[in-house]
Write a protein that holds these residues in place. Sequence first.
Motif, PDB file in Angstrom:
ATOM      1  N   LYS A  11      -1.006  26.122 -29.728  1.00 49.23           N
ATOM      2  CA  LYS A  11      -1.643  27.223 -30.603  1.00 49.23           C
ATOM      3  C   LYS A  11      -2.625  28.274 -30.116  1.00 49.23           C
ATOM      4  CE  LYS A  11      -5.742  25.378 -33.518  1.00 49.23           C
ATOM      5  NZ  LYS A  11      -6.089  25.161 -34.618  1.00 49.23           N
TER       6      LYS A  11
ATOM      7  N   ASP B 178      -0.528  30.334 -27.684  1.00 49.55           N
ATOM      8  CA  ASP B 178       0.097  31.548 -28.345  1.00 49.55           C
ATOM      9  C   ASP B 178      -0.981  32.734 -28.728  1.00 49.55           C
ATOM     10  OD1 ASP B 178       2.492  30.278 -28.305  1.00 49.55           O
ATOM     11  OD2 ASP B 178       2.451  29.456 -30.428  1.00 49.55           O
TER      12      ASP B 178
ATOM     13  N   LYS C 289       0.198  36.169 -27.235  1.00 45.63           N
ATOM     14  CA  LYS C 289       0.860  37.022 -28.105  1.00 45.63           C
ATOM     15  C   LYS C 289       0.341  38.113 -28.621  1.00 45.63           C
ATOM     16  CE  LYS C 289       4.520  33.473 -28.960  1.00 45.63           C
ATOM     17  NZ  LYS C 289       5.037  32.678 -30.017  1.00 45.63           N
TER      18      LYS C 289
ATOM     19  N   PRO D 213       1.121  29.947 -36.491  1.00 46.97           N
ATOM     20  CA  PRO D 213       2.101  30.771 -36.318  1.00 46.97           C
ATOM     21  C   PRO D 213       2.338  32.136 -36.929  1.00 46.97           C
ATOM     22  CG  PRO D 213       2.633  28.613 -36.073  1.00 46.97           C
ATOM     23  CD  PRO D 213       1.348  28.676 -36.817  1.00 46.97           C
TER      24      PRO D 213
END
Length: 406
Positions: free
Chosen positions: A197, A200, A204, A373
């Motif tokens: 995570k 990410d 992102k 997410p």
Amino acid sequence: MAEAADELSTPLGQKTVGKTRRLRLPFTATQAFAVLLGLVLVGFVGIALFNDNPLGGEPVAHVALRKAETVAGADKQAPAGQTEPTAKSTTPKPPVAASDAKTVTIIDGSSGKHQDVVIGAGDPADKTDKSDGDTPPPMMTGIDQRLLEKSRYGMIPVVADGLKPFTVYAADADRAKAARMPVVAIVVGGLGVGAAKTADAIVKLPPAVTLAFTPYGADPGKLAERARMQRHEILLQIPMEPFDYPDNDPGPQTLLTSLNSEQNLDRLYWHLSRLQGYAGIANFMGARFVATDPVMQPIVREAAKRGLGYFDDGSTPRSVAQSLAAGQAMPFAKADFTIDAVPTSAEIDRTLVKLETLAKERGTAVGVASALPVSIERLSAWIKTLDSKGIMLVPLTTAMLKSKSG
């Protein structure tokens, strides 16, 4: 028959001459073997019935095992002349150290979410008797060595040559442009625990998003280093006591209202040494601690002295952090909204609209989120729309400086 007749006709007490008498066995050899076998079986059954052995005659293998040793005594040998029996395994395993990794369950006070955090073997967080011999975390790259000071736990930030970590490690931004238009700062916290995570969030989300790391995890410094390489500015989250502690436990070395200022500062130094390159600190939970002036004051004063900013996640309206930071002329920001307090796409989108509205009304708005997410997905999509709405996404340090100048 003649032989039988001779024996019958011989007078008592006299033997027949020249004749040999044959000896007849009462049973055959086969019958004798059967009797012997029967006696053996009877004896075995008797032992099984009357012996107090709970295994009842089952085969037993005796193996001599060594007493478990810690790493410190692993290289001790048996005295000369003695051979120590050992048991070999087809799959050898390394010795288990007394300071094996420890798993700590962190409970999020707002969502109730449980998260297991592994504190590495030999980590000072697991030791109640801390010493100068604790192994410090590895140094990160791209760190200004002038802004580091040695502590008993490792290197911690310090002001040097007129430079402060807040200004040196703030992310690049067009501050002149930010002064002329509404700005939004986003802080994504709880990173460093859970490499996937954290990765990410780093990859992102755009560099203007500020990332906040907890001091826990296998190697938070490595992940923080990666975030800085992607041009994110970073914060260090300091675990502080919530109202329902210890049922709700932020983790090892939590700052507590029951400790004196010296003890809490010692714990603060431990946290500060876990990684480098952060522009400021933030509370990790801590609703009770941040609302208690006598214990909070030394922490804010020490962080300000070391050239750091302070971010309040806005989880409690009774926090004294803002007034204490103002008294120290310390860069400060407080979250206006927890973006994923309700972690659904619809609720996150609604909160982001509120953030936009506040930024247009006040000039600056700050949101905080976790690295779920769904949070990262909705934030990524929303950030792409900001230019068309006349709103600028800025790092948290830029929002702090704008609020201070305004």
